[in-house]
Design a protein around this motif. Structure first.
Motif, PDB file in Angstrom:
ATOM      1  N   ALA A 385       0.828  -1.217   0.000  1.00  0.00           N
ATOM      2  CA  ALA A 385       0.000   0.000   0.000  1.00  0.00           C
ATOM      3  C   ALA A 385       0.857   1.260   0.000  1.00  0.00           C
ATOM      4  O   ALA A 385       0.512   2.265  -0.642  1.00  0.00           O
ATOM      5  CB  ALA A 385      -0.935  -0.005   1.197  1.00  0.00           C
ATOM      6  N   ALA A 386       1.986   1.215   0.697  1.00  0.00           N
ATOM      7  CA  ALA A 386       2.848   2.397   0.780  1.00  0.00           C
ATOM      8  C   ALA A 386       3.468   2.756  -0.560  1.00  0.00           C
ATOM      9  O   ALA A 386       3.899   3.901  -0.759  1.00  0.00           O
ATOM     10  CB  ALA A 386       3.950   2.155   1.813  1.00  0.00           C
ATOM     11  N   SER A 387       3.521   1.800  -1.485  1.00  0.00           N
ATOM     12  CA  SER A 387       4.088   2.067  -2.806  1.00  0.00           C
ATOM     13  C   SER A 387       3.103   2.729  -3.747  1.00  0.00           C
ATOM     14  O   SER A 387       3.476   3.127  -4.851  1.00  0.00           O
ATOM     15  CB  SER A 387       4.590   0.749  -3.429  1.00  0.00           C
ATOM     16  OG  SER A 387       5.681   0.233  -2.694  1.00  0.00           O
ATOM     17  N   PHE A 388       1.838   2.850  -3.336  1.00  0.00           N
ATOM     18  CA  PHE A 388       0.796   3.460  -4.167  1.00  0.00           C
ATOM     19  C   PHE A 388       0.201   4.668  -3.432  1.00  0.00           C
ATOM     20  O   PHE A 388      -0.967   4.638  -3.009  1.00  0.00           O
ATOM     21  CB  PHE A 388      -0.296   2.441  -4.488  1.00  0.00           C
ATOM     22  CG  PHE A 388       0.110   1.379  -5.466  1.00  0.00           C
ATOM     23  CD1 PHE A 388       0.064   1.615  -6.831  1.00  0.00           C
ATOM     24  CD2 PHE A 388       0.543   0.134  -5.026  1.00  0.00           C
ATOM     25  CE1 PHE A 388       0.426   0.630  -7.747  1.00  0.00           C
ATOM     26  CE2 PHE A 388       0.909  -0.858  -5.915  1.00  0.00           C
ATOM     27  CZ  PHE A 388       0.854  -0.609  -7.288  1.00  0.00           C
ATOM     28  N   PRO A 389       0.942   5.741  -3.292  1.00  0.00           N
ATOM     29  CA  PRO A 389       0.441   6.891  -2.530  1.00  0.00           C
ATOM     30  C   PRO A 389      -0.768   7.568  -3.168  1.00  0.00           C
ATOM     31  O   PRO A 389      -1.517   8.271  -2.472  1.00  0.00           O
ATOM     32  CB  PRO A 389       1.648   7.830  -2.477  1.00  0.00           C
ATOM     33  CG  PRO A 389       2.490   7.447  -3.653  1.00  0.00           C
ATOM     34  CD  PRO A 389       2.317   5.972  -3.795  1.00  0.00           C
ATOM     35  N   ARG A 390      -0.987   7.361  -4.467  1.00  0.00           N
ATOM     36  CA  ARG A 390      -2.121   8.001  -5.136  1.00  0.00           C
ATOM     37  C   ARG A 390      -3.388   7.150  -5.086  1.00  0.00           C
ATOM     38  O   ARG A 390      -4.462   7.611  -5.487  1.00  0.00           O
ATOM     39  CB  ARG A 390      -1.749   8.298  -6.590  1.00  0.00           C
ATOM     40  CG  ARG A 390      -0.577   9.264  -6.763  1.00  0.00           C
ATOM     41  CD  ARG A 390      -0.330   9.553  -8.238  1.00  0.00           C
ATOM     42  NE  ARG A 390      -1.493  10.162  -8.863  1.00  0.00           N
ATOM     43  CZ  ARG A 390      -1.756  10.123 -10.168  1.00  0.00           C
ATOM     44  NH1 ARG A 390      -0.927   9.496 -10.993  1.00  0.00           N
ATOM     45  NH2 ARG A 390      -2.835  10.715 -10.654  1.00  0.00           N
ATOM     46  N   VAL A 391      -3.280   5.905  -4.620  1.00  0.00           N
ATOM     47  CA  VAL A 391      -4.447   5.022  -4.551  1.00  0.00           C
ATOM     48  C   VAL A 391      -5.198   5.286  -3.252  1.00  0.00           C
ATOM     49  O   VAL A 391      -4.606   5.285  -2.162  1.00  0.00           O
ATOM     50  CB  VAL A 391      -4.007   3.543  -4.629  1.00  0.00           C
ATOM     51  CG1 VAL A 391      -5.210   2.616  -4.427  1.00  0.00           C
ATOM     52  CG2 VAL A 391      -3.349   3.257  -5.987  1.00  0.00           C
TER      53      VAL A 391
END
Length: 433
Positions: A385-391
Motif C-alpha cells: 500500500a505504501a508504494s501506491f500513494p495516489r491510490v
C-alpha cells in the motif's frame, strides 16, 4: 478466420472448457532502454550455477556490479496470445483482463489443462464472471519471439510489449478481436505482477484496475527462489522440448542408463534416475518439442522437486500436478533474473489495486506472509500500500490466500482465490455488464 500475413489465427476447439478462444500470434514493434551487462552468457550447467551463486551472494547487488550502462533496444517481435470470451457472450459493456505469467511458465499458467481444466483461471473469469481475457507468452518465452538472453530479453523490453498489446486492444487494432475495449484490467503472477506494476507506473492511465498475485515489495527472499530452483541450462535439462535432441538420442540415453543399472526403461526407478540426472523430458513422457530451441543463457529449474519447493505448499496440492508442471515449465533468461528488481518503490498509478499472495509464498514472503516483525503490519504484502500513494485506501486490498504457496493457481483452494480476484474487480465497478 482472418487471412493476414501479420498474424496467425486458430480457433481452439475446447472440449473440456466452454469458453471460446482464439490463438493469435501478434507482431509488435517495440523499443525500450535495456541494461548492458559486462558478463559472459552462461554456456554450461556449471556456468549457470556460478551465475546464481553470484546473484544470490548476500551483502552486494550483483546486477549493479556487472552493469556498464544502457542501450536502446528496438525491433519487431512476435507475441503468442490466447484471447478468450464467455461461451455465452451477451454483455454490452465488456471488460478485458490481460493476464501476465511469471517465471517458469507460459500463458497456460492461466488456463491449465490438468484434470480437465480444473485449475483454469480463464474458465472462471470467462464463464462464471463473463470477462474476456488475453493471456500471452511473455517476450522470450514459449511461442513468442526468443532473443539474446542477457542484454535483450529483460523486464524493460517485456513491459514495452505488454503496453503495446494493451494499446492495440484499446484502439481496436488487435488482429482477430472485433472489440475496442474501453475497460481493461491487468492481472499478473510473480514476475508478471512486477511487470504489471511497472506498466502502470510508466503509463498510469493504461489500466482501469490491477491485480498482483504472488507479490510483495519485499525482495529480500528472492534469493531463496533463485537458489532453490537449482537453475541449469534449459536445453540440457529438457533437450527434447528446449533443445535440438532427437528422440533416437533420447531412447539411446534411457536404454544406456537402464542397461547399466539392470532395470526396465519403463520402470519407476528409471524415471527417478532420469529425473535426478536432470533429463526431465522423460518424466513428462517426451512431450512435443518447443517450436524454437532455446540457446544457452535460458535457464530452467532442475526437476519436479525444485518445482515443488518454489511453487507448492506441502499437503495442499495434488502431487501429480508438480510432475505435470515438468511437462509445461518454461525457462527464464539470465537478463530477466538480473532485472527482477528494476521496478521503482513508489508508483504513479491511482486506480484500484488488489495484492493476493499465498500464505506460504517463498520469494515474496520467505514462506510466511504473516511474519512481518511489525505488530502494526498485518502481512508482508499489506506493505505494498505504501508504494501506491495516489491510490485511495478504499481502493487497495491485500489478501492472503490460506494454505497456498507461490503458485496460487496450483492448490486445492485455487477457486477461492479466483473468486477473490473477480469479486474485487466487480466491487470497483469493473465487471462486464
Amino acid at each position: 478466420m482472418l487471412s493476414l500475413p501479420i498474424a496467425t489465427l486458430a480457433v481452439l476447439a475446447m472440449t473440456a472448457a466452454a469458453k471460446k478462444c482464439l490463438n493469435v500470434t501478434v507482431p509488435v514493434d517495440i523499443a525500450a532502454r535495456t541494461a548492458v551487462f559486462d558478463l559472459p552468457v552462461p554456456q554450461s550447467n556449471a556456468d549457470a550455477t556460478a551465475f546464481v551463486s553470484n546473484l544470490t551472494q548476500q551483502g552486494r547487488n550483483f546486477t549493479d556490479l556487472v552493469l556498464t550502462g544502457y542501450q536502446n533496444t528496438a525491433g519487431k517481435y512476435q507475441i503468442s496470445t490466447q484471447y478468450c470470451v464467455p461461451s455465452v457472450n451477451n454483455v454490452s459493456h465488456p471488460t478485458l483482463q490481460i493476464l501476465t505469467h511469471g517465471i517458469g511458465f507460459d500463458k497456460t499458467y492461466w488456463d491449465n489443462a490438468y484434470n480437465n481444466f480444473n485449475y483454469s483461471y480463464v474458465d472462471v473469469a470467462t464463464d462464471q464472471y463473463k470477462y474476456s481475457t488475453l493471456s500471452y507468452d511473455r517476450l522470450g518465452i514459449g511461442n513468442s519471439s526468443h532473443g539474446e538472453p542477457l542484454n535483450e530479453i529483460q523486464s524493460y523490453l517485456e513491459v514495452a510489449a505488454l503496453a503495446k498489446l494493451t494499446l492495440m486492444l484499446r484502439n481496436g487494432s488487435f488482429p482477430g478481436v472485433p472489440t475496442a475495449f474501453r475497460t481493461i484490467t491487468h492481472v499478473g503472477h510473480s514476475f508478471g505482477s512486477a511487470q504489471t506494476y511497472s506498466l502502470v507506473n510508466t503509463y498510469p492511465n493504461i489500466s482501469d484496475g490491477i491485480v498482483l498475485t504472488g507479490f510483495s515489495m519485499n525482495g529480500s527472499f528472492i534469493p531463496y527462489f533463485e537458489a532453490g530452483a537449482d537453475f541449469i541450462q534449459a536445453n540440457l535439462n529438457q533437450p527434447f522440448r528446449f533443445g535440438n535432441a532427437s528422440f533416437a538420442v533420447g531412447d539411446a540415453i534411457l536404454a544406456s542408463v537402464s542397461t547399466a543399472l539392470n532395470i526396465s526403461t519403463t520402470s519407476v526407478a528409471a524415471t527417478n534416475i532420469i529425473n535426478n540426472y536432470g533429463l526431465t523430458d522423460f518424466v513428462a513422457g517426451l512431450p512435443t518439442r518447443q517450436r524454437v530451441p532455446y540457446v544457452n543463457g535460458y535457464l530452467a529449474n532442475s526437476n519436479a522437486n525444485s518445482n515443488q519447493y518454489l511453487f507448492f505448499e506441502p499437503g495442499f496440492f495434488d502431487p501429480q500436478l508438480a510432475f505435470a508442471g515438468e511437462a509445461t515449465k518454461q525457462p527464464v533468461a539470465v537478463g530477466e533474473l538480473l532485472t527482477l528488481g528494476s521496478a521503482p518503490m513508489v508508483n504513479n498509478y491511482a486506480g484500484p489495486v488488489l495484492v493476493i499472495t499465498g500464505s506460504s509464498d517463498l520469494p515474496f514472503c520467505g514462506g510466511d506472509c504473516f511474519a512481518t516483525g511489525d505488530p502494526t503490519l498485518p502481512s508482508i504484502p499489506a506493505a505494498v500500500a505504501a508504494s501506491f500513494p495516489r491510490v485511495r485506501a478504499e481502493d487497495f486490498t491485500a489478501y492472503i490466500q490460506p494454505n497456498t504457496g507461490h503458485g496460487l493457481n496450483f492448490h486445492y483452494n485455487q477457486t477461492g482465490a479466483y473468486r477473490v480476484i473477480n469479486d474485487f474487480l466487480g466491487s470497483k465497478g469493473l465487471a462486464p455488464s
